[in-house]
Motif scaffolding. Structure first.
Motif, PDB file in Angstrom:
ATOM      1  N   THR A   5       0.828  -1.205   0.000  1.00  0.00           N
ATOM      2  CA  THR A   5       0.000   0.000   0.000  1.00  0.00           C
ATOM      3  C   THR A   5       0.860   1.251   0.000  1.00  0.00           C
ATOM      4  N   SER A   6       1.894   1.255   0.830  1.00  0.00           N
ATOM      5  CA  SER A   6       2.780   2.421   0.895  1.00  0.00           C
ATOM      6  C   SER A   6       3.495   2.649  -0.429  1.00  0.00           C
ATOM      7  N   GLY A   7       3.840   1.547  -1.103  1.00  0.00           N
ATOM      8  CA  GLY A   7       4.496   1.683  -2.402  1.00  0.00           C
ATOM      9  C   GLY A   7       3.580   2.280  -3.451  1.00  0.00           C
ATOM     10  N   LEU A   8       2.323   1.842  -3.465  1.00  0.00           N
ATOM     11  CA  LEU A   8       1.356   2.385  -4.417  1.00  0.00           C
ATOM     12  C   LEU A   8       1.112   3.872  -4.156  1.00  0.00           C
ATOM     13  N   ILE A   9       1.032   4.233  -2.880  1.00  0.00           N
ATOM     14  CA  ILE A   9       0.840   5.649  -2.537  1.00  0.00           C
ATOM     15  C   ILE A   9       2.040   6.463  -3.010  1.00  0.00           C
ATOM     16  N   ARG A  10       3.221   5.903  -2.827  1.00  0.00           N
ATOM     17  CA  ARG A  10       4.425   6.602  -3.279  1.00  0.00           C
ATOM     18  C   ARG A  10       4.403   6.820  -4.784  1.00  0.00           C
ATOM     19  N   TRP A  11       4.043   5.788  -5.545  1.00  0.00           N
ATOM     20  CA  TRP A  11       4.000   5.922  -6.999  1.00  0.00           C
ATOM     21  C   TRP A  11       2.928   6.903  -7.448  1.00  0.00           C
ATOM     22  N   SER A  12       1.867   7.050  -6.664  1.00  0.00           N
ATOM     23  CA  SER A  12       0.845   8.036  -7.018  1.00  0.00           C
ATOM     24  C   SER A  12       1.406   9.455  -6.950  1.00  0.00           C
TER      25      SER A  12
END
Length: 230
Positions: A5-12
């Motif tokens: 989840t944190s990775g997806l937020i970062r990529w956003s």
């Protein structure tokens, strides 16, 4: 690579940077919203970028909200929902501009004049039905969504304060830009683009910083790696 989840937020955050760059960058070179423009290569390139921008924005606003959802509360959710609806509708309008208007430029010039009149403030003679009120709804959602999301972001204190304030102010000044010539109205989008870039960079660098800190912690404490392998 594990998907987190944190990775997806970062990529956003990268999506926010891309959306902001396109939103601010195309304004000085955007072709005039008139019939003669829709069959040009410049129109295809710029409107194609706008279409990509809509996708990037929807990803970006989702990540920005997810990062602060617990602290942004209902105010943040309302702003997120309104901005989402605004750019969801904007995507539909841009889709027509990119893939429909150039095809019908010859047989239906009256429709194009009326369609673009919704944007450039010079309504055509053809009745285009619900497109006019739908565009008005898009504008209201953009204004209220940007204002509420900016305020909620400031109150949450998770993301930087000044880009959030800029986002709220940019949304509010958009109606005032209608008093300016259409060629100048576009520049009201530049502050919003800058706000998105700054918020996106914060999201990206924050998550990247967390990963660097975690990596250094593991490197400095082999016992952590041993514990994880058990």
């Amino acid at each position: 690579m594990n998907i987190t989840t944190s990775g997806l937020i970062r990529w956003s955050g990268l999506a926010a940077i891309a959306a902001g760059l396109i939103f601010a960058g195309i304004q000085p070179i955007h072709p005039a919203d008139v019939l003669a423009s829709v069959t040009t290569s410049t129109w295809t390139i710029i409107i194609g970028l706008k279409f990509a921008m809509c996708l990037f924005f929807l990803i970006a606003i989702t990540g920005l909200y997810a990062r602060q959802a617990e602290k942004a509360g209902w105010l943040g959710f309302a702003g997120f929902a309104l901005l989402g609806v605004s750019f969801w509708l904007q995507t539909a309008f841009v889709f027509v501009e990119l893939l429909v208007l150039p095809v019908i430029a010859g047989p239906l010039p009256g429709f194009i004049d009326s369609y673009l009149g919704v944007v450039n403030g010079h309504p055509g003679e053809m009745n285009i039905g619900a497109l006019v009120p739908t565009y008005a709804v898009l504008g209201v959602c953009y204004l209220l969504g940007g204002l509420l999301f900016g305020i909620a972001t400031v109150r949450a204190g998770v993301l930087p304060r000044w880009p959030a304030i800029l986002l709220a102010v940019a949304a509010v000044i958009t109606p005032a830009a209608a008093l300016l010539p259409h060629a100048l109205q576009r520049y009201a989008a530049v502050p919003m683009g800058i706000a998105l870039i700054l918020l996106g960079y914060s999201l990206w660098s924050e998550r990247r910083g967390d990963e660097v800190v975690a990596s250094r912690a593991h490197a400095g404490n082999p016992a952590l790696d041993q514990a994880q392998t058990r």
